[in-house]
Design a protein around this motif. Structure first.
Motif, PDB file in Angstrom:
ATOM      1  N   THR A 198       0.758   1.403 -48.069  1.00 46.25           N
ATOM      2  CA  THR A 198       1.210   0.940 -46.750  1.00 46.25           C
ATOM      3  C   THR A 198       0.064   0.264 -45.999  1.00 46.25           C
ATOM      4  OG1 THR A 198       2.905   2.647 -46.675  1.00 46.25           O
ATOM      5  CG2 THR A 198       2.259   1.695 -44.563  1.00 46.25           C
ATOM      6  N   ASP A 246       7.521  -1.923 -49.766  1.00 37.76           N
ATOM      7  CA  ASP A 246       6.526  -0.859 -49.811  1.00 37.76           C
ATOM      8  C   ASP A 246       7.247   0.451 -50.141  1.00 37.76           C
ATOM      9  OD1 ASP A 246       4.373   0.845 -49.335  1.00 37.76           O
ATOM     10  OD2 ASP A 246       4.665   0.816 -47.152  1.00 37.76           O
ATOM     11  N   THR A 247       6.988   1.005 -51.321  1.00 33.30           N
ATOM     12  CA  THR A 247       7.713   2.206 -51.740  1.00 33.30           C
ATOM     13  C   THR A 247       6.969   3.487 -51.370  1.00 33.30           C
ATOM     14  OG1 THR A 247       6.661   2.266 -53.929  1.00 33.30           O
ATOM     15  CG2 THR A 247       8.705   0.996 -53.734  1.00 33.30           C
ATOM     16  N   THR A 287       5.158   7.177 -46.327  1.00 36.57           N
ATOM     17  CA  THR A 287       6.378   6.363 -46.284  1.00 36.57           C
ATOM     18  C   THR A 287       7.595   7.179 -46.733  1.00 36.57           C
ATOM     19  OG1 THR A 287       5.060   4.396 -46.749  1.00 36.57           O
ATOM     20  CG2 THR A 287       7.438   4.215 -47.114  1.00 36.57           C
TER      21      THR A 287
END
Ligand SMILES: Nc1nc2c(ncn2[C@@H]2O[C@H](COP(=O)(O)OP(=O)(O)OP(=O)(O)O)[C@@H](O)[C@H]2O)c(=O)[nH]1
Ligand SMILES: *[C@@H]1O[C@H](CO)[C@@H](O)[C@H](O)[C@H]1NC(C)=O
Ligand SMILES: [Mg+2]
Length: 188
Positions: free
Chosen positions: A23, A64-65, A41
């Motif tokens: 992130t 973004d995982t 996240t």
């Protein structure tokens, strides 16, 4: 109808263990900022940034995982649409580097065959806490035929370079594909 403000749309994906800095890497690229507070996240998030390469406006849609295992099902469902995937580990966390082979297998299982991959060893500003030598990152990248950069979201090292290089590699690949199919050299 509204005029399109870009020529090409590239979908990118960030994967890697929780806490490696995915992130932050994205936030540095999209907003040129950094936050020391760790806010893990939840599921998936994305940012948009338009760049210009070879006279073309390229809209980067960057997913973004969450690195946490419990979001695995959600996050892997995003692999298929990705044209480029950044695999991130933390140079101060040996386990996050060992897990890179696991993330590479996930890509083999869930992403498109011609996806462009890139390996990032993040947090290179913390050289005093380093446990993964740069050479080990270079070696695994070489073995898999992918590019490698050490980055720092905090100190802003190689962040823009990594994203632009990945976008360039995708652009080059799409030109080659068009050329081999006998199409004109522009794709929209
Ligand atoms: N020193 C240093 N710290 C960093 C760097 N990048 C991220 N961090 C810190 O590492 C922690 C985790 O960063 P995140 O970007 O939230 O990690 P993540 O990979 O997105 O984690 P998940 O969302 O749980 O998958 C935060 O406290 C950041 O401030 C870096 O380049 N250098
Ligand atoms: C590495 O992967 C394992 C198995 O998926 C996971 O349990 C572990 O938390 C990961 N390591 C880190 C540092 O996140
Ligand atoms: Mg995150």
């Amino acid at each position: 109808m509204a005029k399109k403000t870009y020529d090409l749309l590239f979908k990118l994906l960030l994967i890697g263990d929780s806490g490696v800095g995915k992130t932050c890497v994205l936030f540095r690229f999209s907003d040129d900022a950094f936050n020391t507070t760790f806010i893990s996240t939840i599921g998936i998030d994305f940012k948009i940034k338009t760049v210009e390469l070879q006279g073309k406006k390229i809209k980067l849609q960057i997913w973004d995982t969450a690195g946490q295992e419990r979001f695995h099902t959600i996050t892997t469902s995003y692999y298929r649409g990705a044209m480029g995937i950044m695999l991130v580990y933390d140079i101060t966390n040996g386990k996050s580097f060992e897990n890179i082979s696991k993330w590479l297998r996930n890509i083999d299982e869930h992403a498109n065959e011609d996806v462009e991959r890139m390996l990032l060893g993040n947090k290179c500003d913390m050289d005093d806490k380093r446990v993964v030598p740069k050479g080990k990152g270079e070696q695994i990248a070489r073995e898999h035929g992918i590019r490698f950069f050490e980055t720092s979201a905090k100190a802003n090292i190689n962040i823009e370079k990594a994203f632009l290089t990945l976008a360039e590699d995708i652009l080059r690949k799409s030109f080659l594909r068009c050329a081999s199919e006998g199409d004109v050299y522009t794709i929209y």
